[in-house]
Scaffold this motif. Structure first.
Motif, mmCIF file in Angstrom:
data_model
loop_
_atom_site.group_PDB
_atom_site.id
_atom_site.type_symbol
_atom_site.label_atom_id
_atom_site.label_comp_id
_atom_site.label_asym_id
_atom_site.label_seq_id
_atom_site.Cartn_x
_atom_site.Cartn_y
_atom_site.Cartn_z
ATOM 1 N N HIS A 1 7.746 11.677 1.785
ATOM 2 C CA HIS A 1 7.411 10.509 0.968
ATOM 3 C C HIS A 1 7.850 9.215 1.653
ATOM 4 O O HIS A 1 7.124 8.220 1.638
ATOM 5 C CB HIS A 1 8.064 10.633 -0.408
ATOM 6 C CG HIS A 1 7.447 11.690 -1.259
ATOM 7 N ND1 HIS A 1 8.056 12.174 -2.402
ATOM 8 C CD2 HIS A 1 6.281 12.365 -1.132
ATOM 9 C CE1 HIS A 1 7.285 13.097 -2.949
ATOM 10 N NE2 HIS A 1 6.199 13.226 -2.202
ATOM 11 N N ALA B 1 -0.363 8.116 -5.453
ATOM 12 C CA ALA B 1 -1.011 9.135 -4.625
ATOM 13 C C ALA B 1 -0.056 10.261 -4.249
ATOM 14 O O ALA B 1 -0.502 11.370 -3.947
ATOM 15 C CB ALA B 1 -1.586 8.494 -3.362
ATOM 16 N N LEU C 1 5.502 8.458 4.308
ATOM 17 C CA LEU C 1 4.254 7.895 3.794
ATOM 18 C C LEU C 1 4.329 6.377 3.738
ATOM 19 O O LEU C 1 3.391 5.668 4.142
ATOM 20 C CB LEU C 1 3.979 8.478 2.401
ATOM 21 C CG LEU C 1 2.630 8.171 1.755
ATOM 22 C CD1 LEU C 1 1.509 8.865 2.517
ATOM 23 C CD2 LEU C 1 2.629 8.639 0.296
ATOM 24 N N GLY D 1 -5.586 2.344 -1.942
ATOM 25 C CA GLY D 1 -4.441 1.951 -1.112
ATOM 26 C C GLY D 1 -4.873 1.090 0.068
ATOM 27 O O GLY D 1 -4.207 0.108 0.403
ATOM 28 N N HIS D 2 -5.989 1.455 0.696
ATOM 29 C CA HIS D 2 -6.520 0.632 1.784
ATOM 30 C C HIS D 2 -6.887 -0.762 1.277
ATOM 31 O O HIS D 2 -6.621 -1.771 1.945
ATOM 32 C CB HIS D 2 -7.755 1.310 2.382
ATOM 33 C CG HIS D 2 -7.442 2.381 3.365
ATOM 34 N ND1 HIS D 2 -7.539 2.204 4.721
ATOM 35 C CD2 HIS D 2 -7.026 3.663 3.196
ATOM 36 C CE1 HIS D 2 -7.208 3.316 5.349
ATOM 37 N NE2 HIS D 2 -6.887 4.218 4.434
ATOM 38 N N SER E 1 0.930 4.223 -2.773
ATOM 39 C CA SER E 1 0.687 5.621 -2.417
ATOM 40 C C SER E 1 1.846 6.509 -2.853
ATOM 41 O O SER E 1 1.641 7.635 -3.315
ATOM 42 C CB SER E 1 0.474 5.746 -0.901
ATOM 43 O OG SER E 1 -0.663 5.009 -0.489
ATOM 44 N N ALA F 1 2.420 3.560 6.256
ATOM 45 C CA ALA F 1 1.605 2.464 5.729
ATOM 46 C C ALA F 1 2.062 1.116 6.283
ATOM 47 O O ALA F 1 1.235 0.255 6.607
ATOM 48 C CB ALA F 1 1.679 2.455 4.199
ATOM 49 N N LEU G 1 -7.674 7.229 -4.696
ATOM 50 C CA LEU G 1 -6.378 6.581 -4.540
ATOM 51 C C LEU G 1 -6.171 6.113 -3.102
ATOM 52 O O LEU G 1 -5.594 5.047 -2.859
ATOM 53 C CB LEU G 1 -5.261 7.538 -4.949
ATOM 54 C CG LEU G 1 -5.165 7.848 -6.452
ATOM 55 C CD1 LEU G 1 -4.172 8.969 -6.699
ATOM 56 C CD2 LEU G 1 -4.777 6.601 -7.231
ATOM 57 N N SER G 2 -6.627 6.899 -2.132
ATOM 58 C CA SER G 2 -6.497 6.510 -0.726
ATOM 59 C C SER G 2 -7.294 5.246 -0.433
ATOM 60 O O SER G 2 -6.799 4.319 0.224
ATOM 61 C CB SER G 2 -6.971 7.651 0.167
ATOM 62 O OG SER G 2 -6.937 7.272 1.524
ATOM 63 N N SER H 1 0.831 -1.210 0.000
ATOM 64 C CA SER H 1 0.000 0.000 0.000
ATOM 65 C C SER H 1 0.863 1.258 0.000
ATOM 66 O O SER H 1 0.556 2.238 -0.702
ATOM 67 C CB SER H 1 -0.912 -0.013 1.230
ATOM 68 O OG SER H 1 -1.645 1.181 1.330
#
Length: 260
Positions: A66, A27, A69, A214-215, A23, A73, A210-211, A19
């Motif tokens: 980044h 994302a 991020l 990602g989930h 992202s 995740a 996109l979020s 994920s």
């Protein structure tokens, strides 16, 4: 329970990594655009001097953000893996290698609905750094409340589906659907977002889609990895059992000497 918990943590970490990379690649650019627009909007309202001060206060650069991020995740995946392993151990007390795939996928789908989809429908994702910083705590509490309601509603739907095992399949499915719709209605009794999101609608919905994707990738990766780990463990157990159950080879007795 410990093997299942370890399996869940490892699978969650891999799902979180999947994920996070998604992202980062897809994302991330949308997130950067949203942050730039928010900074420009803030500069228009606060003036050039305050905008310069805000830029000077920025501790982390875009590259660090980044990396953060992806790390976030992975940490989220590890936490969900703990939850996944515990729930799996509680619901499926009797091991059944033939049902490992169905169990992993079903539980991951339930987790996605309870912790990602239902709360996300009530409080759609917003890019980090977008919105009033004074309302962060209020928004976090609302999100936690939404997750609790989502878990309770999904657990009730699961319970009804198993309780109605002697009924026709459409009856069970309608019971689940009705429970989830009622859960969604309960979610909309929660207060709305305390502050508007002042970014273009197209950009905002791109980020939200996109979020949510990602989930979905996190839960899908968790399910697949957990199944692969379960399959490997079952294969190793079967091989060990077969080896232990195979009788040893007895050496032949020495031949008797025939006297002349």
């Amino acid at each position: 329970m410990l093997p299942l918990l370890t399996r869940g943590i490892a699978a969650g970490g891999l799902g979180g990594l999947l994920s996070g990379l998604f992202s980062l690649l897809l994302a991330g650019p949308v997130l950067d655009r949203a942050i730039r627009l928010e900074e420009e909007h803030g500069a228009e309202h606060a003036g050039a001097a305050q905008a310069h001060a805000h830029a000077a206060e920025e501790v982390f650069g875009r590259g660090t953000q980044h990396v953060g991020l992806v790390v976030t995740a992975v940490v989220m995946g590890l936490a969900l893996g703990v939850f996944f392993g515990i729930v799996h151990a509680v619901l499926y007390r009797v091991p059944d290698p033939a049902a490992d795939w169905q169990r992993a996928v079903t539980l991951a789908a339930a987790g996605f609905v309870a912790l990602s989809l239902l709360p996300g429908l009530r409080y759609p994702a917003r890019p980090p750094g977008v919105g009033d910083g004074d309302t962060v705590e209020e928004r976090q509490l609302a999100w936690v409340a939404a997750m609790v309601i989502g878990v309770l509603g999904t657990a009730l739907a699961w319970h009804l589906y198993r309780r109605l095992a002697d009924r026709l399949q459409p009856v069970r499915q309608f019971a689940v659907a009705g429970t989830l719709v009622a859960t969604l209605a309960a979610l909309f009794l929660l207060p709305g977002n305390p502050d508007p999101v002042e970014v273009p609608a197209e950009l905002l919905w791109d980020f939200r889609l996109l979020s949510l994707t990602g989930h979905g990738l996190l839960w899908a990766g968790l399910a697949v990895a957990f199944w692969l780990f379960s399959r490997a463990a079952a294969t190793a157990t079967a091989a060990a059992t077969t080896t232990a159950g195979t009788p040893g080879v007895t050496a032949p007795a020495p031949a008797e000497t025939v006297g002349h």
